[in-house]
Design an enzyme around this catalytic site. Sequence first.
Site, mmCIF file in Angstrom:
data_model
loop_
_atom_site.group_PDB
_atom_site.id
_atom_site.type_symbol
_atom_site.label_atom_id
_atom_site.label_comp_id
_atom_site.label_asym_id
_atom_site.label_seq_id
_atom_site.Cartn_x
_atom_site.Cartn_y
_atom_site.Cartn_z
ATOM 1 C CE LYS A 144 -2.711 -3.477 -0.153
ATOM 2 N NZ LYS A 144 -2.885 -3.835 -1.332
ATOM 3 C CG ASP A 169 -8.382 -3.862 -3.124
ATOM 4 O OD1 ASP A 169 -7.885 -5.071 -2.718
ATOM 5 O OD2 ASP A 169 -9.476 -3.468 -2.718
HETATM 6 O O1 LIG Z 1 -0.999 -6.434 1.734
HETATM 7 C C1 LIG Z 1 -1.901 -6.496 0.738
HETATM 8 N N1 LIG Z 1 -1.621 -6.751 -0.620
HETATM 9 C C2 LIG Z 1 -0.068 -6.692 -0.905
HETATM 10 C C3 LIG Z 1 0.656 -7.988 -0.569
HETATM 11 C C4 LIG Z 1 2.012 -7.818 -0.980
HETATM 12 C C5 LIG Z 1 2.417 -7.256 -2.228
HETATM 13 C C6 LIG Z 1 3.620 -7.408 -2.772
HETATM 14 N N2 LIG Z 1 3.944 -7.153 -4.068
HETATM 15 C C7 LIG Z 1 3.193 -7.814 -5.116
HETATM 16 C C8 LIG Z 1 3.591 -7.332 -6.312
HETATM 17 C C9 LIG Z 1 4.687 -6.329 -6.067
HETATM 18 C C10 LIG Z 1 5.517 -5.534 -6.909
HETATM 19 N N3 LIG Z 1 6.242 -4.639 -6.197
HETATM 20 C C11 LIG Z 1 6.494 -4.597 -4.761
HETATM 21 C C12 LIG Z 1 5.668 -5.337 -4.004
HETATM 22 C C13 LIG Z 1 4.753 -6.274 -4.640
HETATM 23 C C14 LIG Z 1 -3.388 -6.694 1.174
HETATM 24 C C15 LIG Z 1 -3.565 -6.852 2.439
HETATM 25 C C16 LIG Z 1 -5.025 -7.067 2.899
HETATM 26 C C17 LIG Z 1 -5.361 -7.656 4.413
HETATM 27 C C18 LIG Z 1 -4.319 -8.292 5.202
HETATM 28 C C19 LIG Z 1 -4.782 -8.426 6.376
HETATM 29 C C20 LIG Z 1 -5.882 -8.009 7.028
HETATM 30 F F1 LIG Z 1 -6.043 -8.389 8.427
HETATM 31 C C21 LIG Z 1 -6.952 -7.496 6.370
HETATM 32 C C22 LIG Z 1 -6.484 -6.963 4.852
HETATM 33 C C23 LIG Z 1 -6.013 -7.166 1.889
HETATM 34 C C24 LIG Z 1 -5.692 -6.871 0.573
HETATM 35 O O2 LIG Z 1 -6.802 -6.660 -0.361
HETATM 36 C C25 LIG Z 1 -4.434 -6.498 0.378
HETATM 37 O O3 LIG Z 1 -4.387 -6.329 -1.067
HETATM 38 MG MG LIG Z 2 -6.014 -6.103 -1.999
#
Ligand SMILES: O=C(NCCCCCn1ccc2cnccc21)c1cc(-c2ccc(F)cc2)cc(O)c1O
Ligand SMILES: [Mg+2]
Length: 214
Positions: A144, A169
Amino acid sequence: MDQSKEQRILNSVSYNAVKGDPESVLDCIDNYCSQKEWAMNVGDEKGVILDKVVEEADPTIALEFGTYVGYSAIRIARLLKPNARLLTIEFNPEFASIAREIIEIAGLSEKITIIEGHSQDIIPQLREKYQVDKVDFVFLDHWKERYCPDTILLEECGYLRKGSILLADNIVYPGAPDFIKYIRSHKSFDCTNYPSHLEYMKVEDAMEKAVYMG
Ligand SMILES: O=C(NCCCCCn1ccc2cnccc21)c1cc(-c2ccc(F)cc2)cc(O)c1O
Ligand SMILES: [Mg+2]
């Protein structure tokens, strides 16, 4: 060694989904993640908002940050016109390989290119390595705190054109406050907020659409 949650999602799709049917793959993931194990897919509720914005954008070149197991890549690619393409960036190699298999089951491997790496390294390579000129649609769903710097980087690299649509998102949960502050105060972006809920939960969340005005 114990299987990962992502491997268990792949097992469920492989066993239950209809090969070549994207809808059945999406339904299978949503059922598994709402009934068995929560996972961070955009999900069925926010997925409808994603669908509507993709249909509005009708992109030739779509870009996604955060492939995870491929759920939103399938949601996007199933709506693309014949020669349109989705490039999706994932930095976790295990997730990338699981996404590749799930996308294959959905029958969408021809439309989707998974690029492994960090967004800030990949964005400058899109023109030379992936023949990208302009990006018509961008789905932000990775770290994020990268939403804002990567939006700035996309603009600086000249990939945005008048009418390019960004959709982010998790604007409420986990939240992307610096991105929201930047995008809503930037004169070149026309923003719309879409209140919704965190995937598979009764927790408030939202998506933000930002149209680049050139
Ligand atoms: O963290 C989230 N997503 C990101 C995951 C890591 C991405 C890493 N990554 C991928 C491509 C890339 C390219 N460059 C750098 C880094 C890159 C996420 C978390 C929650 C969530 C989690 C716990 C909770 F208790 C409640 C909600 C919900 C969501 O919808 C989410 O999307
Ligand atoms: Mg997400």
